[in-house]
Design a protein around this motif. Structure first.
Motif, PDB file in Angstrom:
ATOM      1  N   ALA A   1      12.824 -15.512  13.343  1.00  0.00           N
ATOM      2  CA  ALA A   1      11.588 -15.265  12.600  1.00  0.00           C
ATOM      3  C   ALA A   1      11.057 -13.861  12.895  1.00  0.00           C
ATOM      4  CB  ALA A   1      10.544 -16.317  12.964  1.00  0.00           C
ATOM      5  N   GLU A   2      11.132 -13.434  14.150  1.00  0.00           N
ATOM      6  CA  GLU A   2      10.691 -12.082  14.515  1.00  0.00           C
ATOM      7  C   GLU A   2      11.539 -11.027  13.816  1.00  0.00           C
ATOM      8  OE1 GLU A   2       8.994 -13.009  19.035  1.00  0.00           O
ATOM      9  OE2 GLU A   2      11.072 -12.353  18.739  1.00  0.00           O
ATOM     10  N   HIS A   3      12.840 -11.328  13.690  1.00  0.00           N
ATOM     11  CA  HIS A   3      13.735 -10.370  12.997  1.00  0.00           C
ATOM     12  C   HIS A   3      13.339 -10.224  11.535  1.00  0.00           C
ATOM     13  CE1 HIS A   3      17.339  -8.394  11.552  1.00  0.00           C
ATOM     14  NE2 HIS A   3      17.536  -9.389  10.696  1.00  0.00           N
ATOM     15  N   LEU A   4      13.070 -11.341  10.868  1.00  0.00           N
ATOM     16  CA  LEU A   4      12.682 -11.278   9.459  1.00  0.00           C
ATOM     17  C   LEU A   4      11.379 -10.501   9.282  1.00  0.00           C
ATOM     18  CD1 LEU A   4      13.522 -14.885   8.200  1.00  0.00           C
ATOM     19  CD2 LEU A   4      14.723 -12.762   7.646  1.00  0.00           C
ATOM     20  N   ALA A   5      10.434 -10.730  10.183  1.00  0.00           N
ATOM     21  CA  ALA A   5       9.163 -10.008  10.107  1.00  0.00           C
ATOM     22  C   ALA A   5       9.366  -8.517  10.362  1.00  0.00           C
ATOM     23  CB  ALA A   5       8.170 -10.589  11.106  1.00  0.00           C
ATOM     24  N   ARG A   6      10.274  -8.200  11.281  1.00  0.00           N
ATOM     25  CA  ARG A   6      10.489  -6.807  11.670  1.00  0.00           C
ATOM     26  C   ARG A   6      11.137  -5.996  10.558  1.00  0.00           C
ATOM     27  NH1 ARG A   6      12.502  -8.016  16.111  1.00  0.00           N
ATOM     28  NH2 ARG A   6      14.712  -7.942  15.562  1.00  0.00           N
TER      29      ARG A   6
ATOM     30  N   GLU B   1       8.463  -5.934  -9.428  1.00  0.00           N
ATOM     31  CA  GLU B   1       9.548  -5.374  -8.631  1.00  0.00           C
ATOM     32  C   GLU B   1      10.240  -6.481  -7.837  1.00  0.00           C
ATOM     33  OE1 GLU B   1       7.186  -4.172  -4.515  1.00  0.00           O
ATOM     34  OE2 GLU B   1       7.928  -2.613  -5.851  1.00  0.00           O
ATOM     35  N   GLU B   2      11.464  -6.225  -7.467  1.00  0.00           N
ATOM     36  CA  GLU B   2      12.246  -7.217  -6.742  1.00  0.00           C
ATOM     37  C   GLU B   2      11.610  -7.509  -5.380  1.00  0.00           C
ATOM     38  OE1 GLU B   2      16.846  -7.769  -6.575  1.00  0.00           O
ATOM     39  OE2 GLU B   2      16.291  -6.403  -4.951  1.00  0.00           O
ATOM     40  N   LEU B   3      11.480  -8.777  -5.076  1.00  0.00           N
ATOM     41  CA  LEU B   3      10.930  -9.203  -3.794  1.00  0.00           C
ATOM     42  C   LEU B   3      12.050  -9.712  -2.893  1.00  0.00           C
ATOM     43  CD1 LEU B   3       7.798 -11.233  -4.976  1.00  0.00           C
ATOM     44  CD2 LEU B   3       7.888  -8.832  -4.277  1.00  0.00           C
ATOM     45  N   ARG B   4      11.921  -9.456  -1.622  1.00  0.00           N
ATOM     46  CA  ARG B   4      12.905  -9.960  -0.656  1.00  0.00           C
ATOM     47  C   ARG B   4      12.351 -11.224  -0.006  1.00  0.00           C
ATOM     48  NH1 ARG B   4      15.222  -5.908   3.484  1.00  0.00           N
ATOM     49  NH2 ARG B   4      13.030  -5.613   4.002  1.00  0.00           N
ATOM     50  N   ILE B   5      13.015 -12.349  -0.279  1.00  0.00           N
ATOM     51  CA  ILE B   5      12.599 -13.643   0.244  1.00  0.00           C
ATOM     52  C   ILE B   5      13.583 -14.079   1.322  1.00  0.00           C
ATOM     53  CG2 ILE B   5      12.109 -16.055  -0.292  1.00  0.00           C
ATOM     54  CD1 ILE B   5      10.191 -14.102  -1.631  1.00  0.00           C
TER      55      ILE B   5
ATOM     56  N   ARG C   1      16.494 -15.769 -11.613  1.00  0.00           N
ATOM     57  CA  ARG C   1      15.543 -15.783 -12.727  1.00  0.00           C
ATOM     58  C   ARG C   1      14.283 -14.968 -12.434  1.00  0.00           C
ATOM     59  NH1 ARG C   1      16.317 -21.647 -12.558  1.00  0.00           N
ATOM     60  NH2 ARG C   1      17.918 -22.258 -14.056  1.00  0.00           N
ATOM     61  N   GLY C   2      13.891 -14.948 -11.161  1.00  0.00           N
ATOM     62  CA  GLY C   2      12.590 -14.377 -10.823  1.00  0.00           C
ATOM     63  C   GLY C   2      12.616 -13.001 -10.214  1.00  0.00           C
ATOM     64  N   ASN C   3      13.743 -12.259 -10.339  1.00  0.00           N
ATOM     65  CA  ASN C   3      13.850 -10.920  -9.762  1.00  0.00           C
ATOM     66  C   ASN C   3      13.579 -10.958  -8.259  1.00  0.00           C
ATOM     67  OD1 ASN C   3      14.467  -8.202  -9.970  1.00  0.00           O
ATOM     68  ND2 ASN C   3      12.341  -7.586 -10.341  1.00  0.00           N
ATOM     69  N   LEU C   4      14.245 -11.916  -7.591  1.00  0.00           N
ATOM     70  CA  LEU C   4      14.071 -12.116  -6.155  1.00  0.00           C
ATOM     71  C   LEU C   4      15.402 -11.924  -5.444  1.00  0.00           C
ATOM     72  CD1 LEU C   4      12.032 -15.456  -6.406  1.00  0.00           C
ATOM     73  CD2 LEU C   4      11.105 -13.133  -6.294  1.00  0.00           C
ATOM     74  N   GLN C   5      15.345 -11.298  -4.298  1.00  0.00           N
ATOM     75  CA  GLN C   5      16.532 -11.170  -3.457  1.00  0.00           C
ATOM     76  C   GLN C   5      16.422 -12.186  -2.327  1.00  0.00           C
ATOM     77  OE1 GLN C   5      16.961  -7.408  -1.497  1.00  0.00           O
ATOM     78  NE2 GLN C   5      18.911  -7.937  -0.557  1.00  0.00           N
ATOM     79  N   LEU C   6      17.352 -13.125  -2.242  1.00  0.00           N
ATOM     80  CA  LEU C   6      17.305 -14.170  -1.227  1.00  0.00           C
ATOM     81  C   LEU C   6      18.149 -13.765  -0.035  1.00  0.00           C
ATOM     82  CD1 LEU C   6      16.263 -17.007  -0.552  1.00  0.00           C
ATOM     83  CD2 LEU C   6      18.351 -17.933  -1.556  1.00  0.00           C
ATOM     84  N   MET C   7      17.510 -13.690   1.115  1.00  0.00           N
ATOM     85  CA  MET C   7      18.198 -13.351   2.368  1.00  0.00           C
ATOM     86  C   MET C   7      18.225 -14.602   3.246  1.00  0.00           C
ATOM     87  SD  MET C   7      16.478  -9.619   3.080  1.00  0.00           S
ATOM     88  CE  MET C   7      17.585  -9.294   4.461  1.00  0.00           C
ATOM     89  N   VAL C   8      19.425 -15.091   3.541  1.00  0.00           N
ATOM     90  CA  VAL C   8      19.593 -16.344   4.278  1.00  0.00           C
ATOM     91  C   VAL C   8      19.897 -16.041   5.735  1.00  0.00           C
ATOM     92  CG1 VAL C   8      20.874 -18.507   4.408  1.00  0.00           C
ATOM     93  CG2 VAL C   8      20.457 -17.444   2.183  1.00  0.00           C
ATOM     94  N   GLU C   9      19.144 -16.662   6.618  1.00  0.00           N
ATOM     95  CA  GLU C   9      19.342 -16.461   8.059  1.00  0.00           C
ATOM     96  C   GLU C   9      19.414 -17.818   8.746  1.00  0.00           C
ATOM     97  OE1 GLU C   9      18.182 -13.593  11.669  1.00  0.00           O
ATOM     98  OE2 GLU C   9      18.195 -13.058   9.559  1.00  0.00           O
TER      99      GLU C   9
END
Length: 329
Positions: free
Chosen positions: A92-97, A43-47, A72-80
């Motif tokens: 970092a707290e936002h990404l974890a939340r 499944e798609e992972l959010r990185i 290529r790897g079924n990954l969703q890249l979220m840039v912050e």
């Protein structure tokens, strides 16, 4: 296969067989393992990519690598983006939340203990990229910064340079210390005494490179070669040399580190160390995705440290020191 068809509600199962399977499921109290199913289906992972890098050229290369691997790897890249002023912790707290699956930390955040603490406390897997001293308990991708700087310094000494200036990077980044050690070891290997006046501080930014190069070239006995700890500062050193009426490399050699696109957009093009930034980003994405999916199984994977190869790239910005008086003297 039949059990799988029943669980997934597929129609090509006889009614009597479906009843038998459902009865067995109820008797055993079986529930599908969501982690195993997501692993099998990839499944798609959010990185998350958390960055605060002053070099736009470095960031551009890193993003291209990350996006290529994500597709290529079924990954969703979220840039912050964040700044190193306390806001990196909130980021970092936002990404974890928001329930991110894992985080990539390129420099300088790869060495930010507060950010690492937040993510570890939240149980978020991460990969550190380009840290000079990556932690043993966290996966990492890097090159041998010390050896690369050693190679460059020895190259300059072989050209005949005896006064080799060094612009070091941000003191808060462990790669800066490793590159400085490589410079020192290269001098020692070449029989050149270490001179503290030949080392000036930079911050991996173009502007800090301007100030550092001015301090080096304003000395009574300036260096005949300048080795900057990244291409941004090296490009600034070239600009300052031109401002002083010096020819590069005729009057002063200038070399960099990273081999970002900037290295070939200035004149002369920079001799530099090619750090495979795009490949490091791809490797980090792949490593993190594998670790996330492995964590959903019965065993917790051990951290992995990958060391990629660097390359010495010679272009037009280096030459042997002048054997005659400079025309600008």
């Amino acid at each position: 296969m039949t059990v799988s068809r029943v669980i997934n509600g597929e129609a090509n199962v006889r009614a009597a067989t479906r009843d038998l399977v459902n009865a067995a499921i109820q008797q055993l109290g079986y529930a599908p393992n969501r982690a195993a199913r997501s692993l099998a289906g990839a499944e798609e992972l959010r990185i998350g990519l958390l960055y605060s890098n002053p070099s736009a050229a470095y960031l551009s290369e890193f993003l291209v690598g990350g996006l290529e691997q994500a597709s290529r790897g079924n990954l969703q890249l979220m840039v912050e983006q964040c700044e190193i002023d306390g806001r990196e912790v909130k980021a970092a707290e936002h990404l974890a939340r928001i329930g991110i699956d894992g985080v990539i930390l390129p420099p300088p955040l790869c060495d930010s203990q507060p950010v690492i603490d937040v993510l570890q406390k939240a149980g978020v897997p991460m990969v550190l990229v380009a840290s000079g001293q990556p932690r043993a308990d966290i996966s990492a991708v890097s090159i041998d910064d010390e050896r690369a700087a050693f190679d460059m310094t020895c190259h300059l000494a072989r050209l005949g340079h005896r006064r080799i200036g060094f612009i070091r990077g941000n003191p808060n980044q462990t790669a800066s210390a490793r590159r400085l050690e490589g410079y020192k070891r290269g001098l020692e290997q070449s029989g050149i005494a270490f001179d503290l006046d030949m080392v000036v501080d930079g911050l991996f930014t173009y502007r800090s490179g301007l100030d550092a190069a001015e301090r080096l070239l304003d000395q009574k006995a300036p260096p005949s070669a300048i080795f900057a700890a990244n291409d941004d500062m090296a490009a600034a050193a070239v600009a300052v040399a031109h401002r002083h009426g010096l020819d590069v490399p005729g009057d002063v050699t200038v070399c960099g580190f990273d081999d970002t696109p900037l290295a070939t957009t200035i004149w002369p093009e920079l001799t530099t160390i090619h750090q495979p930034i795009r490949d490091m980003s791809k490797a980090a994405m792949d490593l993190l995705a594998g670790e996330i999916r492995a964590r959903r199984g019965p065993m917790r994977p051990a951290p992995k440290h990958l060391t990629l190869d660097y390359t010495f790239v010679r272009r037009q910005s280096d030459a042997a020191p002048r054997r005659r008086p400079s025309a600008h003297a």
